[in-house]
Design a protein around this motif. Sequence first.
Motif, PDB file in Angstrom:
ATOM      1  N   VAL A 194       0.841  -1.192   0.000  1.00 38.81           N
ATOM      2  CA  VAL A 194       0.000   0.000   0.000  1.00 38.81           C
ATOM      3  C   VAL A 194       0.876   1.242   0.000  1.00 38.81           C
ATOM      4  O   VAL A 194       1.839   1.344   0.773  1.00 38.81           O
ATOM      5  CB  VAL A 194      -0.926   0.002   1.235  1.00 38.81           C
ATOM      6  N   THR A 195       0.547   2.206  -0.848  1.00 45.81           N
ATOM      7  CA  THR A 195       1.383   3.393  -0.997  1.00 45.81           C
ATOM      8  C   THR A 195       0.540   4.576  -1.429  1.00 45.81           C
ATOM      9  O   THR A 195      -0.688   4.552  -1.420  1.00 45.81           O
ATOM     10  CB  THR A 195       2.514   3.101  -2.018  1.00 45.81           C
ATOM     11  N   GLY A 196       1.213   5.673  -1.786  1.00 43.61           N
ATOM     12  CA  GLY A 196       0.574   6.827  -2.401  1.00 43.61           C
ATOM     13  C   GLY A 196      -0.478   7.496  -1.552  1.00 43.61           C
ATOM     14  O   GLY A 196      -0.325   7.687  -0.344  1.00 43.61           O
ATOM     15  N   MET A 197      -1.597   7.841  -2.190  1.00 43.27           N
ATOM     16  CA  MET A 197      -2.660   8.600  -1.538  1.00 43.27           C
ATOM     17  C   MET A 197      -3.325   7.838  -0.405  1.00 43.27           C
ATOM     18  O   MET A 197      -3.927   8.441   0.480  1.00 43.27           O
ATOM     19  CB  MET A 197      -3.688   9.034  -2.573  1.00 43.27           C
ATOM     20  N   HIS A 198      -3.253   6.511  -0.418  1.00 42.49           N
ATOM     21  CA  HIS A 198      -3.834   5.723   0.673  1.00 42.49           C
ATOM     22  C   HIS A 198      -3.299   6.151   2.036  1.00 42.49           C
ATOM     23  O   HIS A 198      -4.006   6.056   3.041  1.00 42.49           O
ATOM     24  CB  HIS A 198      -3.505   4.239   0.495  1.00 42.49           C
ATOM     25  N   LEU A 199      -2.054   6.597   2.079  1.00 43.01           N
ATOM     26  CA  LEU A 199      -1.385   6.900   3.343  1.00 43.01           C
ATOM     27  C   LEU A 199      -1.378   8.387   3.646  1.00 43.01           C
ATOM     28  O   LEU A 199      -0.727   8.824   4.598  1.00 43.01           O
ATOM     29  CB  LEU A 199       0.042   6.348   3.320  1.00 43.01           C
ATOM     30  N   SER A 200      -2.118   9.165   2.856  1.00 41.44           N
ATOM     31  CA  SER A 200      -2.156  10.616   3.010  1.00 41.44           C
ATOM     32  C   SER A 200      -3.453  11.049   3.683  1.00 41.44           C
ATOM     33  O   SER A 200      -4.547  10.762   3.197  1.00 41.44           O
ATOM     34  CB  SER A 200      -2.054  11.287   1.632  1.00 41.44           C
TER      35      SER A 200
END
Length: 378
Positions: free
Chosen positions: A36-42
């Motif tokens: 999981v990366t990118g906007m998921h963690l924002s």
Amino acid sequence: MRRVCYVSGTRADFGLMSRTLAAIEAHPDLSLSLMVTGMHLSTAHGHTVDEIERAGLTIAARVPVPTEPATGATMARNIGAMTAAFVDALETERPDVVLLLGDRGEMLAGALAAIHLNIPVAHACGGERSGTIDEPVRHAISKLSHLHFAATEGARERLVKMGEAPEYIHVIGAPGIDGLDDDPRAGREVVAERHGLGPDRPIALFVYHPVLQEAERAEADTGVLIDALRDAGCQVIALMPNSDAGSDGVRRALDAAATHPDVRVLTHLPREAFLDALAAADIMVGNSSSGITESASFGTPVLNVGRRQNLRERNANLLDVPVEAGPVRDGIARLLAHGRFPSANIYSVPGGTAAGRIAALLADAPLDESLLMKVNRY
């Protein structure tokens, strides 16, 4: 048991693949994990990794990357950072196959990492057109992939012309339309009440993402679209954009529009609530892939603006216009006057779901040296 690892970077790809991931998780011969990366963690983009956790899926790695400044340089640097982090995660996990969707940089990073670790790559929705930076990225992922799950026969034909082996290309339909007609959607009254809108006035769903090559125009273009919807008397449910170059401009325009009593601006809508709004809306305006694929299953009229979805295969419910005030206003008026379209979708393949087909192929496809030693077939 085969171990499948899926890369997810946005609310969009996770929503589109949610049925497929559930089918993989439920398959007796498969196990599933996610990077999981990118906007998921924002937090600014809704911290949508929470939805993955609520679904009970195993997260093998979390790879945070900056989403600001929202420029092409940030996007390019993030591909490098994600590639390095994915290599570390894949060396630890050692899945039997890496599953990717579409055309984003997160997926390209996953393909680069996996192929250099001699891990087969399965790519869903390759072979499609778009005419912006998304198209070469999508095709690059296809060339790094070993198994192809194409949505349409047209996409399959393009993959063959690109030199991909026909025996490894499977037409499975679009994963995002799985389950759209399983249960009745929340009706117009419910959707209106949910968003504080009047059910007796037109409701528009607005989803507009920036195009890298036109990032400097994103704020002004968003203003043109919102103004046209307001002038047409529409109440607007607007979603904030992705984190691509130009997204800051879209956000500024939507923040300004949010002061109007007929405009609701949301950071994120969970998948089912988004589909409820898409099914109930009198019109969808913007350039989201959901206007290309899911919308037709509900017969929702779609005004597709600009070049982000250029050359994609279209359903009958879609009207294309440039981001110019006159054509946008005329298009909105034309679609509102037309009303709903028949529920027919070219991205649907008879005889089963994309989710079921993908899970079965991941379980049964040979993952041997003949698959991994790729050569162009032309």
